[in-house]
Scaffold this motif. Structure first.
Motif, PDB file in Angstrom:
ATOM      1  N   ASP A  44      64.625  45.050  51.415  1.00 30.65           N
ATOM      2  CA  ASP A  44      64.067  44.258  50.321  1.00 30.65           C
ATOM      3  C   ASP A  44      63.059  43.235  50.839  1.00 30.65           C
ATOM      4  OD1 ASP A  44      65.646  45.650  48.588  1.00 30.65           O
ATOM      5  OD2 ASP A  44      67.149  44.068  48.326  1.00 30.65           O
ATOM      6  N   LEU A  45      61.876  43.228  50.219  1.00 27.90           N
ATOM      7  CA  LEU A  45      60.811  42.307  50.598  1.00 27.90           C
ATOM      8  C   LEU A  45      60.288  41.590  49.359  1.00 27.90           C
ATOM      9  CD1 LEU A  45      58.650  44.670  52.876  1.00 27.90           C
ATOM     10  CD2 LEU A  45      60.548  43.190  53.583  1.00 27.90           C
ATOM     11  N   ILE A  46      59.972  40.293  49.501  1.00 26.85           N
ATOM     12  CA  ILE A  46      59.265  39.585  48.433  1.00 26.85           C
ATOM     13  C   ILE A  46      57.803  40.019  48.487  1.00 26.85           C
ATOM     14  CG2 ILE A  46      58.584  37.358  47.489  1.00 26.85           C
ATOM     15  CD1 ILE A  46      61.021  36.153  48.819  1.00 26.85           C
ATOM     16  N   MET A  47      57.297  40.518  47.361  1.00 25.85           N
ATOM     17  CA  MET A  47      55.945  41.060  47.321  1.00 25.85           C
ATOM     18  C   MET A  47      54.908  39.949  47.157  1.00 25.85           C
ATOM     19  SD  MET A  47      53.621  43.291  47.400  1.00 25.85           S
ATOM     20  CE  MET A  47      54.363  44.921  47.399  1.00 25.85           C
ATOM     21  N   PHE A  48      54.152  39.702  48.223  1.00 26.90           N
ATOM     22  CA  PHE A  48      53.001  38.813  48.180  1.00 26.90           C
ATOM     23  C   PHE A  48      51.740  39.559  48.612  1.00 26.90           C
ATOM     24  CE2 PHE A  48      55.958  35.213  47.977  1.00 26.90           C
ATOM     25  CZ  PHE A  48      55.258  34.320  47.165  1.00 26.90           C
ATOM     26  N   GLY A  49      51.773  40.886  48.501  1.00 26.88           N
ATOM     27  CA  GLY A  49      50.621  41.670  48.912  1.00 26.88           C
ATOM     28  C   GLY A  49      49.902  42.356  47.774  1.00 26.88           C
ATOM     29  N   SER A  50      50.349  42.167  46.546  1.00 26.59           N
ATOM     30  CA  SER A  50      49.794  42.927  45.430  1.00 26.59           C
ATOM     31  C   SER A  50      48.687  42.146  44.722  1.00 26.59           C
ATOM     32  CB  SER A  50      50.892  43.275  44.425  1.00 26.59           C
ATOM     33  OG  SER A  50      51.120  42.210  43.534  1.00 26.59           O
ATOM     34  N   CYS A  51      48.064  42.821  43.755  1.00 26.03           N
ATOM     35  CA  CYS A  51      47.043  42.204  42.898  1.00 26.03           C
ATOM     36  C   CYS A  51      47.553  42.027  41.475  1.00 26.03           C
ATOM     37  CB  CYS A  51      45.779  43.053  42.896  1.00 26.03           C
ATOM     38  SG  CYS A  51      45.060  43.324  44.518  1.00 26.03           S
ATOM     39  N   ASP A  52      48.865  42.017  41.318  1.00 25.34           N
ATOM     40  CA  ASP A  52      49.506  41.888  40.004  1.00 25.34           C
ATOM     41  C   ASP A  52      49.607  40.401  39.658  1.00 25.34           C
ATOM     42  OD1 ASP A  52      50.833  42.561  37.691  1.00 25.34           O
ATOM     43  OD2 ASP A  52      52.760  42.955  38.669  1.00 25.34           O
ATOM     44  N   TYR A  53      48.453  39.781  39.424  1.00 28.69           N
ATOM     45  CA  TYR A  53      48.338  38.325  39.452  1.00 28.69           C
ATOM     46  C   TYR A  53      49.137  37.611  38.363  1.00 28.69           C
ATOM     47  CZ  TYR A  53      44.547  39.577  42.593  1.00 28.69           C
ATOM     48  OH  TYR A  53      43.815  40.118  43.620  1.00 28.69           O
ATOM     49  N   LEU A  54      49.352  38.247  37.237  1.00 30.41           N
ATOM     50  CA  LEU A  54      50.161  37.640  36.174  1.00 30.41           C
ATOM     51  C   LEU A  54      51.517  38.316  36.031  1.00 30.41           C
ATOM     52  CD1 LEU A  54      47.513  36.902  33.375  1.00 30.41           C
ATOM     53  CD2 LEU A  54      48.219  35.477  35.304  1.00 30.41           C
ATOM     54  N   VAL A 208      28.084  42.041  37.554  1.00 32.02           N
ATOM     55  CA  VAL A 208      29.166  41.279  38.180  1.00 32.02           C
ATOM     56  C   VAL A 208      30.465  42.062  38.074  1.00 32.02           C
ATOM     57  CG1 VAL A 208      30.468  39.123  38.225  1.00 32.02           C
ATOM     58  CG2 VAL A 208      28.045  39.097  37.614  1.00 32.02           C
ATOM     59  N   ASP A 209      31.081  42.306  39.224  1.00 30.95           N
ATOM     60  CA  ASP A 209      32.378  42.978  39.260  1.00 30.95           C
ATOM     61  C   ASP A 209      33.465  41.913  39.205  1.00 30.95           C
ATOM     62  OD1 ASP A 209      34.652  44.420  39.767  1.00 30.95           O
ATOM     63  OD2 ASP A 209      33.855  45.510  41.481  1.00 30.95           O
ATOM     64  N   GLU A 210      34.140  41.828  38.068  1.00 29.29           N
ATOM     65  CA  GLU A 210      35.196  40.830  37.864  1.00 29.29           C
ATOM     66  C   GLU A 210      36.589  41.442  38.060  1.00 29.29           C
ATOM     67  OE1 GLU A 210      34.632  37.684  37.462  1.00 29.29           O
ATOM     68  OE2 GLU A 210      32.967  37.268  36.087  1.00 29.29           O
ATOM     69  N   ALA A 211      36.698  42.414  38.961  1.00 29.18           N
ATOM     70  CA  ALA A 211      37.962  43.130  39.133  1.00 29.18           C
ATOM     71  C   ALA A 211      39.130  42.200  39.399  1.00 29.18           C
ATOM     72  CB  ALA A 211      37.837  44.147  40.276  1.00 29.18           C
ATOM     73  N   HIS A 212      38.941  41.206  40.265  1.00 29.48           N
ATOM     74  CA  HIS A 212      40.047  40.338  40.672  1.00 29.48           C
ATOM     75  C   HIS A 212      40.124  39.050  39.854  1.00 29.48           C
ATOM     76  CE1 HIS A 212      41.364  42.558  44.285  1.00 29.48           C
ATOM     77  NE2 HIS A 212      40.108  42.978  44.287  1.00 29.48           N
ATOM     78  N   SER A 213      39.247  38.909  38.870  1.00 28.61           N
ATOM     79  CA  SER A 213      39.201  37.657  38.123  1.00 28.61           C
ATOM     80  C   SER A 213      39.346  37.823  36.616  1.00 28.61           C
ATOM     81  CB  SER A 213      37.885  36.914  38.429  1.00 28.61           C
ATOM     82  OG  SER A 213      36.785  37.807  38.424  1.00 28.61           O
ATOM     83  N   PHE A 214      39.102  39.034  36.083  1.00 27.96           N
ATOM     84  CA  PHE A 214      39.267  39.222  34.647  1.00 27.96           C
ATOM     85  C   PHE A 214      40.738  39.051  34.285  1.00 27.96           C
ATOM     86  CE2 PHE A 214      39.940  41.429  30.686  1.00 27.96           C
ATOM     87  CZ  PHE A 214      38.822  41.093  29.944  1.00 27.96           C
ATOM     88  N   GLY A 215      40.991  38.204  33.299  1.00 28.95           N
ATOM     89  CA  GLY A 215      42.354  37.921  32.855  1.00 28.95           C
ATOM     90  C   GLY A 215      42.992  36.742  33.541  1.00 28.95           C
ATOM     91  N   SER A 216      42.514  36.403  34.747  1.00 35.23           N
ATOM     92  CA  SER A 216      43.175  35.354  35.528  1.00 35.23           C
ATOM     93  C   SER A 216      42.316  34.128  35.787  1.00 35.23           C
ATOM     94  CB  SER A 216      43.647  35.927  36.872  1.00 35.23           C
ATOM     95  OG  SER A 216      42.570  36.482  37.589  1.00 35.23           O
ATOM     96  N   VAL A 217      41.013  34.217  35.537  1.00 36.52           N
ATOM     97  CA  VAL A 217      40.089  33.112  35.832  1.00 36.52           C
ATOM     98  C   VAL A 217      39.270  32.802  34.585  1.00 36.52           C
ATOM     99  CG1 VAL A 217      38.103  32.395  37.227  1.00 36.52           C
ATOM    100  CG2 VAL A 217      39.959  33.691  38.292  1.00 36.52           C
ATOM    101  N   GLY A 218      38.987  31.523  34.396  1.00 35.04           N
ATOM    102  CA  GLY A 218      38.143  31.101  33.285  1.00 35.04           C
ATOM    103  C   GLY A 218      38.936  30.621  32.095  1.00 35.04           C
ATOM    104  N   PRO A 219      38.355  29.742  31.285  1.00 34.78           N
ATOM    105  CA  PRO A 219      39.077  29.188  30.133  1.00 34.78           C
ATOM    106  C   PRO A 219      39.491  30.249  29.123  1.00 34.78           C
ATOM    107  CG  PRO A 219      36.734  28.615  30.056  1.00 34.78           C
ATOM    108  CD  PRO A 219      36.997  29.178  31.410  1.00 34.78           C
ATOM    109  N   ASN A 220      38.760  31.353  29.048  1.00 39.07           N
ATOM    110  CA  ASN A 220      39.103  32.437  28.141  1.00 39.07           C
ATOM    111  C   ASN A 220      39.640  33.664  28.878  1.00 39.07           C
ATOM    112  OD1 ASN A 220      37.954  31.099  25.687  1.00 39.07           O
ATOM    113  ND2 ASN A 220      36.067  31.280  26.883  1.00 39.07           N
TER     114      ASN A 220
END
Length: 395
Positions: A44-54, A208-220
């Motif tokens: 068992d490992l705590i996952m800190f390697g993923s991109c499942d940001y939410l 602009v590629d917002e792959a890692h920021s859409f849904g997680s960055v910005g006021p909206n």
């Protein structure tokens, strides 16, 4: 960043680590229990390697939506979307994305990579110049080369050099600036406020590629362009469902004229089957959750990120210029980076090792992906483990 085949790196690095039995790559996950994954042979490992940001990929609402879509539509779509179309769920996803972006046209791709390739390869031609940040995602460079356009680059986030290239390219039909919003190996933002100013001054298009920021960055939650308040000034926004949205696939938000061109003329769209109905349904459920809970989840993500980065910097870790939930911990050599990642898994923590050629030689790093789902105790264990590794391996 752009990648080239490097057989020496494969032979002297990746294959040797496999032979030595300490390769951290291609782990086999036996089960997933929220933030904990069971990985052979570590347990068992705590996952800190993923991109499942939410943390949405394990949400019961997404799971239920995917199951119901399979029961109604089966496990795949019929053929090329150009010929056999897609389901009403796919159309609902596109309508929802369009509504989130003030009416921009939206088009779903089977993957984020196919979306990035398709956009650049379709929007540019031999009469144009594509100007890439040197750390832009490899898929953007692949699309740039496929387009037949002249391909130019500028040093990462160097606005002085970008302006020089724009000035030197005055004779081209189109000048197309291509950047990531949030850089996946460094954790920093593209200065989109300045980039859109230069685009306006030199009559250039911006992708602009917002792959890692859409849904997680910005006021909206629309990404880094939203963060800087220039979303309406970006011509093409590329996103993915496989990070913050907890699903799979890619999408593009753009002007109507370019959406029609992509839908009819982009091979990575026309020659690919659409996403599975279960995937589209999970995406739609994720968009519903973002609408209802996005602000809360993003606040929690910021809190976790600030806690982790502050503690790691106090411990003397070099986190480059990150300003996001992507936290790179610089280690240095490829061998040491792999050894540290393997050592951490033996102590219950999984992070992502990035080594050459995915990052420049000698700049190997542990890529920590912080999630809003992580608990304070899990963040504490991460920091304690990385701090212990820093002392053990002297990085």
């Amino acid at each position: 960043m752009a990648l080239k085949a490097d057989l020496s790196a494969l032979k002297d690095g990746y294959l040797r680590w496999e032979k030595e039995g300490n390769s951290p790559f291609f782990p086999v996950v036996q089960s997933n229990q929220g933030n904990t994954v069971t990985v052979e042979p570590h347990g068992d490992l705590i996952m800190f390697g993923s991109c499942d940001y939410l943390g949405l990929s394990q949400h019961p609402v997404l799971k239920r939506a995917a199951i119901e879509a399979i029961e109604q539509f089966g496990t795949n779509t019929y053929a090329s979307q150009l010929i056999c179309g897609h389901t009403r769920i796919h159309r609902s996803v596109e309508d929802r994305l369009s509504g989130m972006s003030d009416g921009r046209a939206a088009i779903m791709f089977p993957s984020g990579m196919s979306a990035s390739q398709g956009v650049v390869a379709t929007i540019a031609s031999s009469e144009d110049v594509v100007i890439n940040d040197r750390l832009a995602h490899s898929s953007l460079f692949m699309g740039s080369r496929l387009s037949g356009a002249e391909v130019r680059t500028f040093p990462h986030n160097s606005m002085k050099r970008l302006e020089t290239v724009l000035r030197e390219s005055a004779g081209k039909r189109r000048r197309i600036i291509v950047v990531d919003g949030l850089y996946s190996a460094d954790g920093d933002y593209a200065p989109l406020d300045r980039i859109t100013e230069l685009a306006a001054a030199y009559d250039a298009l911006t992708v602009v590629d917002e792959a890692h920021s859409f849904g997680s960055v910005g006021p909206n939650g629309l990404g880094v362009a939203d963060h800087f308040g220039v979303f309406d000034k970006v011509d093409v926004v590329i996103g993915t469902m496989s990070k913050t949205l907890g699903s799979i696939g890619g999408f593009v938000l753009t002007h109507d004229w370019f959406e029609r061109e992509l839908r009819y003329m982009s091979p990575s769209y026309t020659s690919s089957r659409g996403s599975a109905p279960a995937v589209a349904a999970a995406t739609l459920a994720a968009l519903d959750l973002l609408d209802a809970e996005g602000d809360r989840l993003r606040r929690r993500l910021v809190e976790n990120t600030e806690s982790v980065t502050a503690r790691l910097r106090e411990a003397g870790c070099d986190l480059l210029n990150t300003r996001s939930h992507i936290v790179p911990v610089l280690v240095g050599s490829e061998d040491k980076t792999v050894a540290v990642a393997h050592w951490l898994r033996g102590r219950g923590v999984m992070v992502a090792p990035f080594v050459y050629p995915h990052v420049p030689a000698g700049s190997g790093r542990l890529r920590v992906g912080v999630s809003s789902r992580h608990t304070p105790e899990e963040c504490e264990q991460l920091v304690a483990s990385v701090t212990a590794a820093k002392k053990e391996f002297d990085f």
